[in-house]
Design an enzyme around this catalytic site. Structure first.
Site, PDB file in Angstrom:
ATOM      1  N   LYS A  92      -3.781   2.409   9.928  1.00 51.20           N
ATOM      2  CA  LYS A  92      -4.990   1.835   9.239  1.00 51.20           C
ATOM      3  C   LYS A  92      -3.690   0.542   8.173  1.00 51.20           C
ATOM      4  O   LYS A  92      -4.375  -0.073   7.462  1.00 51.20           O
ATOM      5  CB  LYS A  92      -5.638   3.304   8.036  1.00 51.20           C
ATOM      6  CG  LYS A  92      -6.079   3.769   9.049  1.00 51.20           C
ATOM      7  CD  LYS A  92      -6.688   5.025   7.330  1.00 51.20           C
ATOM      8  CE  LYS A  92      -6.275   6.101   7.489  1.00 51.20           C
ATOM      9  NZ  LYS A  92      -6.074   7.034   8.212  1.00 51.20           N
ATOM     10  N   SER A 127      -2.304   7.624  12.578  1.00 49.94           N
ATOM     11  CA  SER A 127      -3.106   7.990  11.957  1.00 49.94           C
ATOM     12  C   SER A 127      -3.152   6.873  11.291  1.00 49.94           C
ATOM     13  O   SER A 127      -4.365   6.187  10.993  1.00 49.94           O
ATOM     14  CB  SER A 127      -3.961   9.530  11.825  1.00 49.94           C
ATOM     15  OG  SER A 127      -4.802   9.278  10.809  1.00 49.94           O
ATOM     16  N   ASP A 148       0.556  -1.252   0.204  1.00 47.97           N
ATOM     17  CA  ASP A 148       0.076   0.301   0.234  1.00 47.97           C
ATOM     18  C   ASP A 148       0.959   1.130   0.012  1.00 47.97           C
ATOM     19  O   ASP A 148       2.587   0.944   0.662  1.00 47.97           O
ATOM     20  CB  ASP A 148      -1.312   0.233   1.035  1.00 47.97           C
ATOM     21  CG  ASP A 148      -2.281   1.107   0.831  1.00 47.97           C
ATOM     22  OD1 ASP A 148      -1.983   2.028  -0.220  1.00 47.97           O
ATOM     23  OD2 ASP A 148      -3.042   1.231   2.087  1.00 47.97           O
TER      24      ASP A 148
HETATM   25  N1  URA Z   1      -3.765  11.060   6.614  1.00 52.19           N
HETATM   26  C1  URA Z   1      -4.510  10.592   7.232  1.00 52.19           C
HETATM   27  O1  URA Z   1      -4.637   9.037   7.299  1.00 52.19           O
HETATM   28  N2  URA Z   1      -4.082  10.280   8.549  1.00 52.19           N
HETATM   29  C2  URA Z   1      -3.648  11.519   8.961  1.00 52.19           C
HETATM   30  O2  URA Z   1      -3.160  12.316  10.199  1.00 52.19           O
HETATM   31  C3  URA Z   1      -3.192  12.857   7.161  1.00 52.19           C
HETATM   32  C4  URA Z   1      -3.147  11.899   6.219  1.00 52.19           C
END
Ligand code: URA
Length: 377
Positions: free
Chosen positions: A109, A105, A2
């Protein structure tokens, strides 16, 4: 594998990259985000596609990755739930440009995807969360260290975000440009023609040269990281051949259909020059070279046109935005187009044009080129 970006204006790389990577033989379970601050979000862009769903259950994500090769979706209440909540709060609480929060963040993911390799596009400049290259390097190092410690081969590219990426910014306009990156015939060259013969917007393939180049760079790094190519140059050639083959454009359609899009409605929408009620051009007041095209001002204008969120519950207008943007280094003649504004009414366009005038600087001297990728970490 990714890729993820820290966010910018006109930054649509994920859209053409996912199908390209799938065609290169990778499996891409891309969990993306929404717009944050003035930066656009991949999920918001995809929401402009008729019928396309980004909220998918984990079982469907796995199935689609195995069948199609790529998926672009959002967090759910059960998958990376904290980021979804924190994200919305950050957006409206002045806590967006924080190195620990951005690291958590993005990597929450990406680590949920069980990746082998990850490439991170860390933006710096006036429209990025990290305004200086030094801060971007700090953020990149934090993310690369954490990714590698967690067993994912992680690299970062530091890229310039003083000027928008590509020539379009705004949700639907960016989807359109992404498809054009996969298949340049979507945007006929004539639409981009300026008056002067040396004007590089005349050539469809150079209309989004920076976008195409960054897409290829990200793919090339992943090919090297996974040892599918020995050198970056060989990897780039492999990615370019694949992009030129037309297969990623077909893969894009496959991904759209798998995620519920109405392909007929999508293609009809693609053929429209604009989907906004009003469209107006900003023209150059004098001849010269574009010395500055400020991505922050363009981002703020688009947000205020309704293309971004001012509060966490704001509804987004997908049709507004700015396109056919003249880029730094390009020559423009007096009265030649600097960009077009897509808006909901003429009151909006007036204030947008007044602000956009301040985004461009025209100079008699051609500015030196700044490389898009400044560093690899
Ligand atoms: N993209 C994200 O997923 N989180 C962030 O904090 C900044 C960009």
């Amino acid at each position: 594998m990714d890729k993820h970006s820290t966010g910018g204006i006109g930054d649509k790389v994920s859209l053409p990259l996912a199908p390209l990577l799938a065609c290169l033989g990778f499996r891409v379970p891309m969990v993306s985000g929404r717009g944050l601050g003035i930066t656009g979000g991949t999920l918001d862009k995809l929401d402009s596609i008729p019928g396309f769903k980004t909220l998918l259950p984990a079982g469907k994500i796995v199935e689609q990755v195995q069948k199609v090769g790529c998926v672009i979706c959002g967090q759910t209440d059960r998958m990376v739930p904290a980021d979804k909540k924190i994200y919305a709060l950050r957006d409206v609480s002045g806590t967006v440009p924080s190195i620990p929060l951005i690291t958590a963040s993005i990597l929450s993911k990406k680590l949920a995807e069980s990746l082998d390799a990850l490439v991170l596009d860390v933006k710096f400049g006036c429209a990025a969360f990290m305004q200086t290259r030094t801060d971007a390097r700090k953020l990149a190092k934090a993310m690369v260290a954490l990714g590698n410690e967690c067993g994912v081969n992680t690299r970062a590219v530091l890229t310039d975000m003083n000027t928008p990426l590509g020539r379009a910014a705004g949700n639907w306009l960016e989807v359109k440009e992404s498809v054009a990156c996969l298949d340049p015939s979507v945007l006929p060259a004539s639409r981009w023609q300026g008056k002067s013969s040396q004007f590089c917007r005349q050539d469809a393939s150079s209309t989004f040269a920076d976008l195409r180049s960054l897409v290829l760079d990200c793919a090339a790094h992943l090919l090297v990281q996974t040892r599918k190519a020995k050198t970056l140059a060989a990897a780039r050639k492999q990615a370019e051949d694949c992009l030129n083959s037309g297969a990623p454009r077909k893969k894009w359609d496959e991904m759209l259909v798998a995620q519920g899009a109405d392909l007929g409605a999508f293609n009809k929408k693609l053929a429209l020059d604009t989907t906004a009620p009003v469209i107006i051009e900003l023209k150059a007041e004098k001849p010269g070279f574009v010395a500055k095209c400020d991505a922050r001002i363009i981002g703020e204008v688009i947000r205020d046109l309704g293309g971004g969120r001012l509060t966490k519950d704001s509804a987004i207008n997908y049709d507004v935005g700015v396109d056919q943007i003249a880029k730094p280094g390009e020559r423009v003649e007096k009265s030649e187009r600097l960009c077009r504004v897509h808006a909901t009414d003429s009151v909006q366009t007036k204030s947008a044009i007044a602000r956009l005038k301040t985004a461009f600087e025209i100079s008699t001297k051609q500015p030196g080129k700044t490389p898009l990728v400044a560093e690899v970490i």
